[in-house]
Design an enzyme around this catalytic site. Structure first.
Site, PDB file in Angstrom:
ATOM      1  N   HIS A 104     -19.689  85.642  32.294  1.00 18.95           N
ATOM      2  CA  HIS A 104     -19.211  85.302  30.964  1.00 18.95           C
ATOM      3  C   HIS A 104     -17.778  85.817  30.793  1.00 18.95           C
ATOM      4  O   HIS A 104     -17.442  86.903  31.256  1.00 18.95           O
ATOM      5  CB  HIS A 104     -20.127  85.945  29.930  1.00 18.95           C
ATOM      6  CG  HIS A 104     -19.968  85.415  28.543  1.00 18.95           C
ATOM      7  ND1 HIS A 104     -20.224  84.111  28.206  1.00 18.95           N
ATOM      8  CD2 HIS A 104     -19.586  86.028  27.383  1.00 18.95           C
ATOM      9  CE1 HIS A 104     -20.027  83.928  26.913  1.00 18.95           C
ATOM     10  NE2 HIS A 104     -19.627  85.078  26.383  1.00 18.95           N
TER      11      HIS A 104
ATOM     12  N   GLU B 149     -23.420  83.713  33.788  1.00 20.50           N
ATOM     13  CA  GLU B 149     -23.008  84.192  32.464  1.00 20.50           C
ATOM     14  C   GLU B 149     -23.531  85.590  32.159  1.00 20.50           C
ATOM     15  O   GLU B 149     -22.797  86.474  31.731  1.00 20.50           O
ATOM     16  CB  GLU B 149     -23.526  83.237  31.382  1.00 20.50           C
ATOM     17  CG  GLU B 149     -22.982  81.821  31.433  1.00 20.50           C
ATOM     18  CD  GLU B 149     -21.666  81.658  30.718  1.00 20.50           C
ATOM     19  OE1 GLU B 149     -21.089  82.666  30.260  1.00 20.50           O
ATOM     20  OE2 GLU B 149     -21.193  80.504  30.629  1.00 20.50           O
TER      21      GLU B 149
ATOM     22  N   SER C 165     -17.831  80.867  24.012  1.00 26.08           N
ATOM     23  CA  SER C 165     -18.922  81.695  23.511  1.00 26.08           C
ATOM     24  C   SER C 165     -19.210  81.349  22.047  1.00 26.08           C
ATOM     25  O   SER C 165     -19.529  80.207  21.739  1.00 26.08           O
ATOM     26  CB  SER C 165     -18.582  83.168  23.710  1.00 26.08           C
ATOM     27  OG  SER C 165     -19.726  83.975  23.594  1.00 26.08           O
TER      28      SER C 165
END
Length: 476
Positions: A392, A297, A187
């Site tokens: 995610h 995600e 990330s």
């Protein structure tokens, strides 16, 4: 087992009670407190005698309640510039090193999170694993050179560079090879690595970018606007950490498209130009890169929204917000509806590609075009919660093997453990200097799909990714 390491700063005693030695809370820089609050990272002071390194250091200041801190046995302080090292032995071996930069929008997270415990990975791969704390939020990302001087910008990235410099110089004392360092980030950690590569950083030998929203490196104007917001929100003339965090909570973080108010910015110093521009226009350090995203995600961010939110108009408005003036929103929606049934899935898939998949693909495509080894992947392993899909953060328990630390992300059953073994072995092969699968070399090139079936695909979702070609600074 030897649990003592002799660094150039002094001797450290780690925790050698298991089959992996852990050195916790190791200072890699001076505390950024007092007059050093808005200053570049400074070298750590030396010490005399043996320093105990058996407890994690304080986590960086962030928006977390005292009750939650106490429940997790954590403390929080500006004196947070430490790292943690897991090694099979602090000996004279020269093991590959994996340095991990955590995510959290550059506003949350810490290197001592149970999810990032490096024991299993160090043991399985006979490597040294390092996690890092660095300044976060306003304290790490404020763009206010007129207030604090030209060297006050991108302090988070400056901290990360200092940590990597420390690892390069000192990791030999922990059984690591200073010439075989892989930096990995997830990330915002992956965004930081892209920025480091774009800046020509040569403090690592390989790089892994996981789920990086690479388009979110901010312009000077966007970063200045956040600073202006902070100026109106800050009540105290000489603010303490509580004052800063209170003001930080009032800054609009956006949703779609994600604003990333605390991500790195183009400051003309640490980051001279947007990484997507640099990747396209000139060579970066000629190192191998492994990069990819998860299939779904954005689902984890849409999960709190009720089903009634996802109307035809809402999905079209989201497409327009993402595409801007570059595309017809109806064409974007139609492209995504071709292979998806629900409007929720369409809405999430658009943001997944805009924010994560397409900029990552563009970044690595450009790096490969300069003759570098690139390995691209898409993680398709689903969460036990069907609504999350392959969301995610789901790569984290699989990579570190700490499935129980976040059971809703990847599961904890035998199949999930096998998937974790697969991911670990592929990442370890790359960390050791090998080719984990077929190299990626062009748009639609080889992409490893990691799921219940693992296989290399070509032309994987090329039509959808092509929609965003001209949406980023690299093509604008």
């Amino acid at each position: 087992m030897t649990a003592v390491a002799h660094t150039s700063y002094g001797t450290l005693r780690g925790d050698g009670r298991g089959d992996v030695v852990v050195f916790r809370g190791v200072p890699y820089a001076a505390a950024p407190t007092g007059e050093r609050r808005w200053r570049p990272t400074q070298p750590a002071p030396s010490w005399v005698g043996v320093r105990e390194a058996v407890a994690f250091g304080p986590i960086p200041p962030q928006d977390i309640s005292p009750e939650r801190l106490a429940k997790r046995g954590l403390t929080m302080s500006e004196d947070c510039l430490t790292l943690n090292i897991w090694t099979p032995a602090a000996d004279d071996s020269r093991r590959p090193v994996l340095v991990f930069l955590h995510g959290g929008g550059q506003a949350q997270g810490h290197g001592s999170a149970p999810l990032l415990d490096g024991s299993r990975l160090a043991r399985r791969g006979d490597i040294v694993v390092v996690t890092v704390n660095f300044r976060l939020g306003v304290l790490g990302s404020l763009y206010a050179p007129d207030w604090h001087g030209a060297e006050s910008t991108n302090l988070t990235v400056r901290d990360q560079k200092s940590a990597l410099q420390w690892v390069r110089e000192q990791i030999g004392a922990f059984g690591g090879d200073p010439g075989a360092i892989t930096v990995a980030g997830q990330s915002s950690g992956a965004i930081a690595i892209a920025a480091l590569l774009a800046g020509g950083c040569e403090l690592f030998d390989r790089a892994i970018l996981q789920s990086g929203g690479l388009e979110r490196v901010r312009s000077e104007a966007a970063a200045s606007a956040v600073a202006a917001q902070l100026g109106t929100l800050m009540r105290a003339e000489d603010p303490d950490v509580a004052d800063i965090l209170a003001a930080q909570r009032g800054i609009d973080s956006g949703f779609v498209p994600p604003q990333g108010p605390f991500h790195p910015c183009v400051d003309g110093d640490v980051i001279a130009e947007h990484p997507l521009v640099v990747a396209r226009t000139r060579p970066m350090p000629a190192i191998p890169v492994l990069a990819g995203t998860t299939r779904d995600e954005w689902r984890i961010f849409d999960a709190p929204l009720g089903e009634d939110v996802f109307t035809e108009q809402y999905v079209r408005d989201r497409a327009q917000a993402l595409a801007g003036e570059t595309h017809d929103a109806d064409v974007v929606v139609a492209t995504y509806r071709a292979d998806r049934q629900s409007l929720r899935d369409v809405a999430g898939a658009m943001v997944t590609d805009y924010h994560f998949t397409a900029p990552t693909e563009q970044f690595v495509r450009a790096h490969a075009a300069h003759g570098n080894a690139v390995f691209r992947y898409e993680l398709q392993w689903p969460s036990p919660r069907a609504e999350l899909g392959a969301c995610h953060d789901s790569c984290l328990p699989l990579l570190f093997g700490n499935l129980e630390a976040a059971p809703s992300l990847a599961g904890t059953d035998e199949a999930a453990r096998h998937m974790s073994d697969v991911v670990q072995d592929l990442w370890l092969e790359f960390t050791r200097g090998g080719d984990p699968w077929e190299r990626y070399d062009r748009v639609g090139g080889s992409t490893m799909l990691l799921g219940s079936e693992c296989r290399v695909a070509r032309e994987h979702r090329a039509e959808q990714l092509a929609l965003w070609e001209r949406r980023y600074p690299a093509y604008g």
